[in-house]
Design a protein around this motif. Structure first.
Motif, mmCIF file in Angstrom:
data_model
loop_
_atom_site.group_PDB
_atom_site.id
_atom_site.type_symbol
_atom_site.label_atom_id
_atom_site.label_comp_id
_atom_site.label_asym_id
_atom_site.label_seq_id
_atom_site.Cartn_x
_atom_site.Cartn_y
_atom_site.Cartn_z
ATOM 1 N N ARG A 145 0.807 -1.229 0.000
ATOM 2 C CA ARG A 145 0.000 0.000 0.000
ATOM 3 C C ARG A 145 0.841 1.280 0.000
ATOM 4 O O ARG A 145 0.425 2.296 -0.538
ATOM 5 N N LEU A 146 2.023 1.222 0.607
ATOM 6 C CA LEU A 146 2.893 2.393 0.575
ATOM 7 C C LEU A 146 3.265 2.721 -0.867
ATOM 8 O O LEU A 146 3.242 3.882 -1.280
ATOM 9 N N THR A 147 3.580 1.708 -1.654
ATOM 10 C CA THR A 147 3.921 1.926 -3.058
ATOM 11 C C THR A 147 2.747 2.540 -3.810
ATOM 12 O O THR A 147 2.933 3.433 -4.641
ATOM 13 N N CYS A 148 1.538 2.087 -3.508
ATOM 14 C CA CYS A 148 0.346 2.684 -4.142
ATOM 15 C C CYS A 148 0.318 4.192 -3.900
ATOM 16 O O CYS A 148 0.103 4.978 -4.834
ATOM 17 N N GLN A 149 0.551 4.579 -2.660
ATOM 18 C CA GLN A 149 0.522 5.996 -2.304
ATOM 19 C C GLN A 149 1.659 6.756 -2.999
ATOM 20 O O GLN A 149 1.445 7.856 -3.525
ATOM 21 N N LEU A 150 2.846 6.173 -3.022
ATOM 22 C CA LEU A 150 3.981 6.834 -3.663
ATOM 23 C C LEU A 150 3.776 6.999 -5.164
ATOM 24 O O LEU A 150 4.175 8.010 -5.747
ATOM 25 N N VAL A 151 3.169 6.019 -5.806
ATOM 26 C CA VAL A 151 2.908 6.113 -7.251
ATOM 27 C C VAL A 151 1.973 7.287 -7.532
ATOM 28 O O VAL A 151 2.178 8.045 -8.477
ATOM 29 N N ASN A 152 0.992 7.445 -6.676
ATOM 30 C CA ASN A 152 0.072 8.562 -6.846
ATOM 31 C C ASN A 152 0.780 9.891 -6.615
ATOM 32 O O ASN A 152 0.673 10.813 -7.434
ATOM 33 N N GLU A 153 1.529 9.982 -5.532
ATOM 34 C CA GLU A 153 2.139 11.254 -5.149
ATOM 35 C C GLU A 153 3.365 11.622 -5.992
ATOM 36 O O GLU A 153 3.541 12.790 -6.334
ATOM 37 N N THR A 154 4.218 10.653 -6.315
ATOM 38 C CA THR A 154 5.456 11.001 -7.013
ATOM 39 C C THR A 154 5.381 10.822 -8.518
ATOM 40 O O THR A 154 6.101 11.492 -9.251
ATOM 41 N N ALA A 155 4.550 9.898 -8.976
ATOM 42 C CA ALA A 155 4.463 9.654 -10.419
ATOM 43 C C ALA A 155 3.279 10.375 -11.051
ATOM 44 O O ALA A 155 3.178 10.434 -12.272
ATOM 45 N N GLY A 156 2.372 10.881 -10.228
ATOM 46 C CA GLY A 156 1.237 11.613 -10.766
ATOM 47 C C GLY A 156 0.205 10.747 -11.455
ATOM 48 O O GLY A 156 -0.496 11.205 -12.353
ATOM 49 N N ILE A 157 0.097 9.501 -11.023
ATOM 50 C CA ILE A 157 -0.890 8.597 -11.607
ATOM 51 C C ILE A 157 -2.133 8.609 -10.727
ATOM 52 O O ILE A 157 -2.046 8.516 -9.497
ATOM 53 N N ALA A 158 -3.285 8.746 -11.361
ATOM 54 C CA ALA A 158 -4.552 8.847 -10.636
ATOM 55 C C ALA A 158 -4.822 7.588 -9.812
ATOM 56 O O ALA A 158 -4.483 6.467 -10.227
ATOM 57 N N VAL A 159 -5.440 7.778 -8.663
ATOM 58 C CA VAL A 159 -5.735 6.694 -7.728
ATOM 59 C C VAL A 159 -6.548 5.582 -8.388
ATOM 60 O O VAL A 159 -6.327 4.404 -8.111
ATOM 61 N N ASP A 160 -7.449 5.923 -9.292
ATOM 62 C CA ASP A 160 -8.292 4.893 -9.919
ATOM 63 C C ASP A 160 -7.524 4.027 -10.918
ATOM 64 O O ASP A 160 -8.050 3.028 -11.403
ATOM 65 N N ARG A 161 -6.265 4.378 -11.211
ATOM 66 C CA ARG A 161 -5.424 3.557 -12.089
ATOM 67 C C ARG A 161 -4.354 2.795 -11.302
ATOM 68 O O ARG A 161 -3.498 2.157 -11.884
ATOM 69 N N ILE A 162 -4.411 2.883 -9.965
ATOM 70 C CA ILE A 162 -3.448 2.215 -9.102
ATOM 71 C C ILE A 162 -4.173 1.115 -8.345
ATOM 72 O O ILE A 162 -5.215 1.353 -7.732
ATOM 73 N N HIS A 163 -3.624 -0.105 -8.401
ATOM 74 C CA HIS A 163 -4.279 -1.249 -7.772
ATOM 75 C C HIS A 163 -3.302 -1.981 -6.860
ATOM 76 O O HIS A 163 -2.096 -2.032 -7.124
ATOM 77 N N TYR A 164 -3.834 -2.567 -5.805
ATOM 78 C CA TYR A 164 -3.052 -3.292 -4.816
ATOM 79 C C TYR A 164 -3.226 -4.781 -5.008
ATOM 80 O O TYR A 164 -4.347 -5.290 -5.038
ATOM 81 N N ALA A 165 -2.114 -5.500 -5.183
ATOM 82 C CA ALA A 165 -2.151 -6.956 -5.346
ATOM 83 C C ALA A 165 -0.966 -7.542 -4.579
ATOM 84 O O ALA A 165 0.134 -7.621 -5.104
ATOM 85 N N PRO A 166 -1.197 -7.907 -3.317
ATOM 86 C CA PRO A 166 -0.080 -8.423 -2.510
ATOM 87 C C PRO A 166 0.444 -9.754 -3.038
ATOM 88 O O PRO A 166 -0.235 -10.475 -3.716
#
Length: 166
Positions: A145-166
Motif C-alpha cells: 500500500r505504501l507503493t500505491c501511495q507513492l505512485v500517486n504522489e510522485t508519479a502523478g498517476i490517478a488513484v483509480d489507475r493504481i491497484h493493490y495486489a499483494p
C-alpha cells in the motif's frame, strides 16, 4: 484478442527473487479464476529462462530473445511477442521497454491491449519509470500500500489507475 489472455513480461535473471515467488502464486491463482496467463521471459546475457523455470516452473512460457542486444532489438522482440500472444493485458514486471513496445504497437494500431506496470519496490528508478510512462500506462499494480501511495504522489498517476495486489 482473447478477453482473458494475459501476458506477464519478466526478467529471468533473478530466479531467487521475490518477484519470481510472487509470480509463482499469482499465475496459477489467475488460472483458477479463469484467466489465461502467459509468462514472457527475457533471454540474454544474464537472463536464463531454463534456470528460472527450474525453480519456478510454469507451463505457458514465451522466451523473448534479442539477438542484437540493443534497445531497438528489445522493443522489436517485445512487439513480436505481444503480437504473437495477442493478450488483453500486457503486464511488465520490471521490464520498462515493454511500455515503449506497447506505445509503438498502439500507434500503429496493432494492439489494443491494456498496458500495465507491476511495481514491486519503492526505489527511485522504479518510481521514475512510473512517472516517465504515466501517460501510456493504463494501470499500475503495486505489491504494498505504501507503493500505491507513492505512485500517486510522485508519479502523478490517478488513484483509480493504481491497484493493490499483494
Amino acid at each position: 484478442m482473447t478477453d482473458r489472455r494475459l501476458l506477464f513480461i519478466a526478467p529471468s535473471a533473478y530466479p531467487l527473487g521475490g518477484v519470481a515467488t510472487w509470480l509463482d502464486y499469482l499465475l496459477p491463482g489467475l488460472e483458477e479464476q479463469g484467466w489465461e496467463p502467459a509468462l514472457g521471459l527475457v533471454v540474454g546475457r544474464y537472463h536464463d529462462p531454463e534456470q528460472y523455470l527450474a525453480g519456478h516452473p510454469f507451463h505457458r512460457v514465451v522466451r523473448i530473445e534479442n539477438p542484437t542486444g540493443s534497445q531497438e532489438g528489445r522493443i522489436r522482440a517485445l512487439c513480436e511477442t505481444i503480437l504473437s500472444v495477442d493478450p488483453a493485458i500486457v503486464l511488465s514486471v520490471n521490464i520498462p521497454d515493454v511500455y515503449l513496445a506497447m506505445t509503438r504497437l498502439r500507434n500503429r494500431r496493432k494492439s489494443r491491449a491494456k498496458n500495465v506496470m507491476t511495481l514491486h519496490g519503492i526505489q527511485s528508478d522504479l518510481l521514475g519509470d512510473a512517472h516517465a510512462f504515466r501517460e501510456v500506462l493504463d494501470a499500475v499494480i503495486c505489491t504494498n500500500r505504501l507503493t500505491c501511495q507513492l505512485v500517486n504522489e510522485t508519479a502523478g498517476i490517478a488513484v483509480d489507475r493504481i491497484h493493490y495486489a499483494p
